[in-house]
Design an enzyme around this catalytic site. Structure first.
Site, PDB file in Angstrom:
ATOM      1  CB  CYS A  54      -0.943  -0.007   1.203  1.00 25.39           C
ATOM      2  SG  CYS A  54      -0.253  -0.740   2.692  1.00 25.39           S
ATOM      3  CG  HIS A 106      -1.158   3.876   4.602  1.00 23.06           C
ATOM      4  ND1 HIS A 106      -1.847   3.483   5.722  1.00 23.06           N
ATOM      5  CD2 HIS A 106      -0.582   2.744   4.099  1.00 23.06           C
ATOM      6  CE1 HIS A 106      -1.696   2.179   5.888  1.00 23.06           C
ATOM      7  NE2 HIS A 106      -0.947   1.705   4.916  1.00 23.06           N
TER       8      HIS A 106
HETATM    9  O1  L14 Z   1       2.836  -5.888   2.385  1.00 26.07           O
HETATM   10  O2  L14 Z   1       0.507  -3.489   8.354  1.00 26.07           O
HETATM   11  O3  L14 Z   1       0.807  -5.859   1.714  1.00 26.07           O
HETATM   12  O4  L14 Z   1      -0.275  -1.730   7.336  1.00 26.07           O
HETATM   13  C1  L14 Z   1       0.073  -4.362   3.890  1.00 26.07           C
HETATM   14  C2  L14 Z   1      -0.372  -3.865   5.228  1.00 26.07           C
HETATM   15  C3  L14 Z   1       2.297  -4.988   4.873  1.00 26.07           C
HETATM   16  C4  L14 Z   1       1.820  -4.449   6.212  1.00 26.07           C
HETATM   17  C5  L14 Z   1       1.625  -5.751   2.616  1.00 26.07           C
HETATM   18  C6  L14 Z   1       0.303  -2.826   7.331  1.00 26.07           C
HETATM   19  C7  L14 Z   1       1.139  -5.428   4.002  1.00 26.07           C
HETATM   20  C8  L14 Z   1       0.795  -3.348   6.009  1.00 26.07           C
END
Ligand code: L14
Length: 280
Positions: A61, A187
């Site tokens: 993300c 985010h």
């Molecule tokens: O790599 O904890 O797709 O916000 C996406 C969510 C990694 C952690 C990924 C989080 C995850 C992320």
């Protein structure tokens, strides 16, 4: 079928699905850096999706929103260096994490008061079942994922390696700090970059305003800039606070906010599928 440990479902199911003739767009992290698996953000490197051998990966993300905002600049003036600090929402860590934030906040409001919390803010105990090791309510955690090489976290390394793969160059110097903040969804990223050729903030605004999937909200005189509580629920990447570094040649700042569950995950995956069937 039994899923393999903490790996994503695609590790167990993707190969069989591909054998049956499906194209798998994986939202997990397991295949992203595999050589034969294209890592795709349609606004940035859609054509690379055509080289797939059955599996296509959706990036992390934080990477998706950063490269969507930076690709038009990289095409026009070249990016030499990126320093990113993220302010990541709790939703990225799943429903149990959202519950932890909600319950801790409720507990503190009910069982404490502002004066008490200011003196002794870490009142919530976490257990092995908690999504985060530490209280997330009224807090900020300088860890997303686990610690790896040079004491960077897995999330910070993903932003480096995935950006290199998507931009198809390892020449950009990228360094990130990923922070979990008690925001429910979307985010935010404070991004500092150095371009190879000069470009004025006004031209960056013009360029990004025309870019697909990007919305510029940047009106300092009206106190307008993107923010997660407003952006949550939208499919685009929102950019504001575009300004130059007065002390460094070709240095620029921007603030990039996007819904991590939509463009950072589901929307991007659907857009890849649309591209493959000729709808984008
Ligand atoms: O790599 O904890 O797709 O916000 C996406 C969510 C990694 C952690 C990924 C989080 C995850 C992320």
């Amino acid at each position: 079928m039994i899923l393999e440990g903490d790996k994503g479902a695609a590790v167990t199911f993707a190969k069989d699905a591909v054998k049956c003739g499906a194209v798998v767009i994986d939202n997990g992290a397991d295949f992203r850096m595999c050589k034969d698996v294209p890592l795709i953000v349609p606004e940035v490197n859609a054509e690379a999706a055509k080289k797939h051998k059955g599996i296509i990966a959706n990036p992390n993300c934080s990477t998706i929103q950063m490269v969507t905002a930076l690709a038009p600049l990289h095409r026009k003036v070249g990016i030499k260096r990126i320093i990113a600090s993220t302010y990541q929402a709790v939703s990225g860590a799943g429903r149990s994490a959202l519950n932890q934030l909600w319950e801790e906040t409720g507990y503190l409001l009910k069982h404490s008061n502002l004066e008490n919390v200011l003196e002794n803010p870490m009142l919530c105990r976490t257990t092995e079942q908690s999504a985060f090791n530490y209280q997330i309510a009224f807090n900020a955690l300088a860890q997303i994922g686990s610690f790896k090489e040079f004491d960077y976290t897995t999330e910070e390394w993903k932003m480096v390696h995935e950006t290199h793969k998507i931009f198809n160059t390892k020449k950009i110097k990228i360094s990130a700090t990923c922070i979990r903040v008690p925001v429910l969804n979307a985010h935010s990223e404070s991004i500092y970059l150095e371009t190879l050729k000069p470009i004025s903030p006004a031209d960056v605004k013009k360029l990004l305003s025309k870019a697909k999937g990007v919305v510029v909200i940047d009106e300092p005189s009206k106190a307008e800039y993107p923010m997660p509580a407003k952006v949550s629920g939208n499919d685009d990447v929102f950019v504001g606070r575009i300004r130059k570094d007065p002390f460094v040649k070709n240095g620029l700042w921007m603030w990039v906010v996007s819904d991590n569950l939509r463009k950072g995950a589901a929307t991007n995956a659907v857009q890849i599928a649309e591209y493959l069937i000729g709808k984008r």
